[in-house]
Design an enzyme around this catalytic site. Structure first.
Site, PDB file in Angstrom:
ATOM      1  N   GLU A  92      -5.380 -10.333  13.757  1.00 22.07           N
ATOM      2  CA  GLU A  92      -6.478  -9.847  12.901  1.00 22.07           C
ATOM      3  C   GLU A  92      -6.146  -8.451  12.393  1.00 22.07           C
ATOM      4  O   GLU A  92      -5.409  -7.713  13.036  1.00 22.07           O
ATOM      5  CB  GLU A  92      -7.807  -9.868  13.663  1.00 22.07           C
ATOM      6  CG  GLU A  92      -7.790  -9.145  15.016  1.00 22.07           C
ATOM      7  CD  GLU A  92      -7.924  -7.651  14.927  1.00 22.07           C
ATOM      8  OE1 GLU A  92      -8.464  -7.177  13.919  1.00 22.07           O
ATOM      9  OE2 GLU A  92      -7.480  -6.964  15.878  1.00 22.07           O
ATOM     10  N   GLY A  95      -7.032   7.448  16.380  1.00 20.47           N
ATOM     11  CA  GLY A  95      -7.527   6.983  17.674  1.00 20.47           C
ATOM     12  C   GLY A  95      -8.055   5.579  17.522  1.00 20.47           C
ATOM     13  O   GLY A  95      -7.655   4.854  16.618  1.00 20.47           O
ATOM     14  N   CYS A 123      -7.149   0.295  18.712  1.00 19.86           N
ATOM     15  CA  CYS A 123      -5.937  -0.441  18.319  1.00 19.86           C
ATOM     16  C   CYS A 123      -4.689   0.419  18.165  1.00 19.86           C
ATOM     17  O   CYS A 123      -3.683   0.190  18.815  1.00 19.86           O
ATOM     18  CB  CYS A 123      -6.195  -1.182  17.009  1.00 19.86           C
ATOM     19  SG  CYS A 123      -7.348  -2.523  17.215  1.00 19.86           S
ATOM     20  N   LYS A 177      -3.039   2.021  21.331  1.00 16.08           N
ATOM     21  CA  LYS A 177      -2.641   0.953  22.271  1.00 16.08           C
ATOM     22  C   LYS A 177      -1.457   0.148  21.716  1.00 16.08           C
ATOM     23  O   LYS A 177      -0.492  -0.131  22.429  1.00 16.08           O
ATOM     24  CB  LYS A 177      -3.864   0.053  22.489  1.00 16.08           C
ATOM     25  CG  LYS A 177      -3.605  -1.308  23.074  1.00 16.08           C
ATOM     26  CD  LYS A 177      -4.902  -2.057  23.310  1.00 16.08           C
ATOM     27  CE  LYS A 177      -5.361  -2.886  22.132  1.00 16.08           C
ATOM     28  NZ  LYS A 177      -4.644  -4.114  21.881  1.00 16.08           N
ATOM     29  N   ARG A 200     -13.472   4.757  22.053  1.00 18.65           N
ATOM     30  CA  ARG A 200     -12.209   4.465  22.733  1.00 18.65           C
ATOM     31  C   ARG A 200     -11.078   5.248  22.085  1.00 18.65           C
ATOM     32  O   ARG A 200     -10.907   5.208  20.874  1.00 18.65           O
ATOM     33  CB  ARG A 200     -11.912   2.956  22.681  1.00 18.65           C
ATOM     34  CG  ARG A 200     -12.713   2.183  23.706  1.00 18.65           C
ATOM     35  CD  ARG A 200     -12.488   0.707  23.583  1.00 18.65           C
ATOM     36  NE  ARG A 200     -13.096   0.167  22.383  1.00 18.65           N
ATOM     37  CZ  ARG A 200     -12.992  -1.104  22.002  1.00 18.65           C
ATOM     38  NH1 ARG A 200     -12.294  -1.941  22.733  1.00 18.65           N
ATOM     39  NH2 ARG A 200     -13.580  -1.524  20.904  1.00 18.65           N
TER      40      ARG A 200
HETATM   41  C1  UDX Z   1      -6.998  -0.361  12.710  1.00 20.37           C
HETATM   42  C2  UDX Z   1      -6.308  -1.086  11.559  1.00 20.37           C
HETATM   43  O1  UDX Z   1      -6.634  -0.445  10.337  1.00 20.37           O
HETATM   44  C3  UDX Z   1      -6.711  -2.548  11.533  1.00 20.37           C
HETATM   45  O2  UDX Z   1      -6.029  -3.215  10.500  1.00 20.37           O
HETATM   46  C4  UDX Z   1      -6.375  -3.145  12.885  1.00 20.37           C
HETATM   47  O3  UDX Z   1      -6.674  -4.488  12.983  1.00 20.37           O
HETATM   48  C5  UDX Z   1      -7.105  -2.402  13.976  1.00 20.37           C
HETATM   49  O4  UDX Z   1      -6.724  -1.024  13.929  1.00 20.37           O
HETATM   50  P1  UDX Z   1      -9.408   0.682  13.161  1.00 20.37           P
HETATM   51  O5  UDX Z   1      -8.961   0.948  14.562  1.00 20.37           O
HETATM   52  O6  UDX Z   1     -10.770   0.131  12.949  1.00 20.37           O
HETATM   53  O7  UDX Z   1      -8.400  -0.341  12.440  1.00 20.37           O
HETATM   54  O8  UDX Z   1      -9.312   2.058  12.405  1.00 20.37           O
HETATM   55  P2  UDX Z   1      -8.649   2.650  11.087  1.00 20.37           P
HETATM   56  O9  UDX Z   1      -9.651   2.677  10.018  1.00 20.37           O
HETATM   57  O10 UDX Z   1      -7.356   2.017  10.792  1.00 20.37           O
HETATM   58  O11 UDX Z   1      -8.412   4.159  11.593  1.00 20.37           O
HETATM   59  C6  UDX Z   1      -7.620   4.414  12.752  1.00 20.37           C
HETATM   60  C7  UDX Z   1      -7.617   5.898  13.058  1.00 20.37           C
HETATM   61  O12 UDX Z   1      -6.915   6.593  12.053  1.00 20.37           O
HETATM   62  C8  UDX Z   1      -9.008   6.541  13.127  1.00 20.37           C
HETATM   63  O13 UDX Z   1      -9.021   7.474  14.173  1.00 20.37           O
HETATM   64  C9  UDX Z   1      -9.149   7.191  11.765  1.00 20.37           C
HETATM   65  O14 UDX Z   1     -10.025   8.280  11.762  1.00 20.37           O
HETATM   66  C10 UDX Z   1      -7.726   7.639  11.517  1.00 20.37           C
HETATM   67  N1  UDX Z   1      -7.402   7.762  10.084  1.00 20.37           N
HETATM   68  C11 UDX Z   1      -7.400   6.657   9.278  1.00 20.37           C
HETATM   69  C12 UDX Z   1      -7.082   9.011   9.554  1.00 20.37           C
HETATM   70  O15 UDX Z   1      -7.075  10.019  10.278  1.00 20.37           O
HETATM   71  N2  UDX Z   1      -6.757   9.100   8.239  1.00 20.37           N
HETATM   72  C13 UDX Z   1      -6.741   8.017   7.424  1.00 20.37           C
HETATM   73  O16 UDX Z   1      -6.428   8.183   6.226  1.00 20.37           O
HETATM   74  C14 UDX Z   1      -7.072   6.755   7.946  1.00 20.37           C
END
Ligand code: UDX
Length: 471
Positions: free
Chosen positions: A188, A297, A300, A303, A368
């Protein structure tokens, strides 16, 4: 969500919100998808399992979701969703009412008669960074006792490469001449906060397996839920498993890179946003996922990065980039804490710091591996007193940060503070009455680790303002 006081005159808005309009569209057209008669059992009612179960029910399938936590299963059956996820609660309730979605704790009793079993149990990090497959393996062992020929097992949990092969061996070893159970890998890519949107508007659907009939079945199940066509990548199990890790490690690397670039921009008095928006104009780079912050953070990226490094080590590949991404992310957390220390004059001891934002990103209550929490722990270690507010994560914060005074509003987190630090990019923070908050503070100082606010407006309100990689 909390009702925040808004002073339009002091709005310091940058950026726009996400795909909210599309989600409202989906909710108002709930009766469009006709039932297709496919029976699906989703194992695991966590964030991914719940969104998948609800999405598949909305797409017209008949879904049973197995959640072994009795209280959680009962709450979900009563339509109560504990996680903060746009549109999920409404879709869940609608599909419960239509009897397309049921919740149970009974795995063995739920498997019979299902066309497809979707495994979406957690695979957290072990102490040495590997993916912990204990819950996953337990499910496979249970399934091995109950499955019949013709059923398809789909792995949605993020699992190391070759896990599908291992699961297939475990499932089929004692079948005594009955037809084998095919195992399909279907990672996913749901982002927390916009997961419902992502489910119906995937950038790609990856389906890996070596049984073409089983693969086609899985493709058809997902195709039913698409609001518009999406690329469907059919591949081997191992490639599908690798695509997931490769994507998340790349995303982590991109954030680590932009954050590191912001530090260089800081040193050279260059605006990082000018650089990143020009970079994004190159189609080879693209504009998304280049926002500066306190580090990545969530449940996903950290980890999966750890599991990728551990997996490479296991096959004898000594990586340079992925471990450096981890290290760069830690340094970014230090940098933010350092900016807070600098803005209060060099010593955090006995300083009162107001923290805005505790979830790992906006639009979720999830803490998390939250960079906010990591920064807060650094501030506390330097002797600061921390008072914090988050629009959605207060309950989690009560459990995870007992040393922090939790406040009912953003203004309360600022009252009497020597500085405020913004750690999560909640759009609500752009709408606050910053002039009023400044008056409540001991000193109007702000560290904006997400470059969320306009420095000019904040300075006009009397703030000393520090962002990330800004002139
Ligand atoms: C992520 C992946 O995007 C998704 O495809 C996967 O299935 C699960 O992991 P998610 O954990 O929901 O999704 O968060 P995401 O929106 O990707 O952001 C991850 C981290 O990066 C967050 O801490 C966010 O604040 C940070 N981030 C993201 C940034 O600092 N800058 C950005 O431009 C984008």
């Amino acid at each position: 969500m909390k009702d925040l006081s808004v002073d339009p005159a002091s709005q310091a808005v940058r950026g726009t919100l996400t795909e909210t309009a599309e989600i409202s569209w989906l909710i108002s057209h709930q009766n469009v998808a006709p039932p297709t008669g496919v029976k699906v059992c989703v194992i695991g009612g966590g964030f991914v399992g719940l969104v998948t179960a609800t999405g598949l029910a909305q797409a017209g399938h008949s879904v049973t979701c197995v959640e072994k936590d009795k209280q959680k299963a009962a709450d979900l059956a009563a339509g109560k969703v504990a996680i903060f996820e746009q549109g999920l609660s409404e879709l869940l309730q609608a599909n419960l009412q239509r009897d397309r979605l049921t919740f149970t704790t009974d795995l063995a009793g739920s498997v019979s008669g299902q066309d497809m079993i979707v495994i979406s149990v957690g695979t957290p990090s072990t102490d040495d960074g590997q993916a912990d497959l204990s819950a996953f393996t337990e499910v496979i062992r249970d399934l091995a006792r109950s499955l019949r020929s013709g059923q398809v097992v789909t792995i949605k949990s993020t699992v190391p490469v070759c896990t599908a092969l291992f699961a297939s061996q475990l499932l089929n070893e004692g079948r005594n001449g009955q037809g084998p159970i095919p195992v399909v890998s279907n990672p996913e890519f749901l982002r927390e906060g916009t997961a419902v949107y992502d489910f119906f508007h995937p950038r790609r659907i990856v389906v890996g397996g070596n049984d073409p009939i089983a693969v086609e079945k899985v493709v058809q199940v997902y195709r039913a839920g698409l609001s518009r066509p999406a690329p469907i990548v059919v591949t081997s199990n191992e490639t599908a498993e690798m695509i997931k890790y490769a994507s998340n490690v790349y995303l982590a690397m991109r954030i680590a890179y932009i954050n590191e670039l912001s530090a260089v921009c800081d040193a050279l008095d260059i605006e990082v946003a000018d650089v990143s928006s020009a970079m994004g104009l190159d189609p080879r780079i693209g504009p998304d996922y280049l926002d500066v912050g306190p580090g990545f953070g969530g449940s996903c990226l950290p980890k999966d990065l750890n599991a990728f490094v551990a997996g490479a080590q296991r096959v004898g590949v000594n990586l340079a980039i992925a471990p450096a991404v981890r290290e760069a992310n830690e340094r970014q957390l230090d940098r933010v804490a350092e900016k807070v220390r600098a803005i209060v004059g060099g010593d955090l001891k006995d300083m009162r710091i107001g923290v805005l934002g505790l979830s790992f990103k906006a639009q979720t209550q999830d803490m998390r591996d939250s960079p906010s929490m990591a920064v807060v722990l650094r501030l506390l270690a330097h002797g600061a007193t921390v008072q914090a507010f988050d629009p959605a994560a207060m309950e989690e914060a009560r459990r995870l940060l007992p040393q922090v005074r939790l406040c009912a509003t953003a203004a309360e987190a600022g009252a009497g503070a020597d500085a405020i630090v913004i750690l999560t990019e909640w759009p609500e923070f752009q709408l606050l009455d910053w002039a009023g908050i400044g008056r409540l503070m001991r000193s109007a100082r702000l560290v904006d680790s997400r470059n969320l606010l306009s420095p000019e407006i904040l300075r006009r309100h009397g703030f000393e303002y520090i962002g990330m990689g800004q002139k």
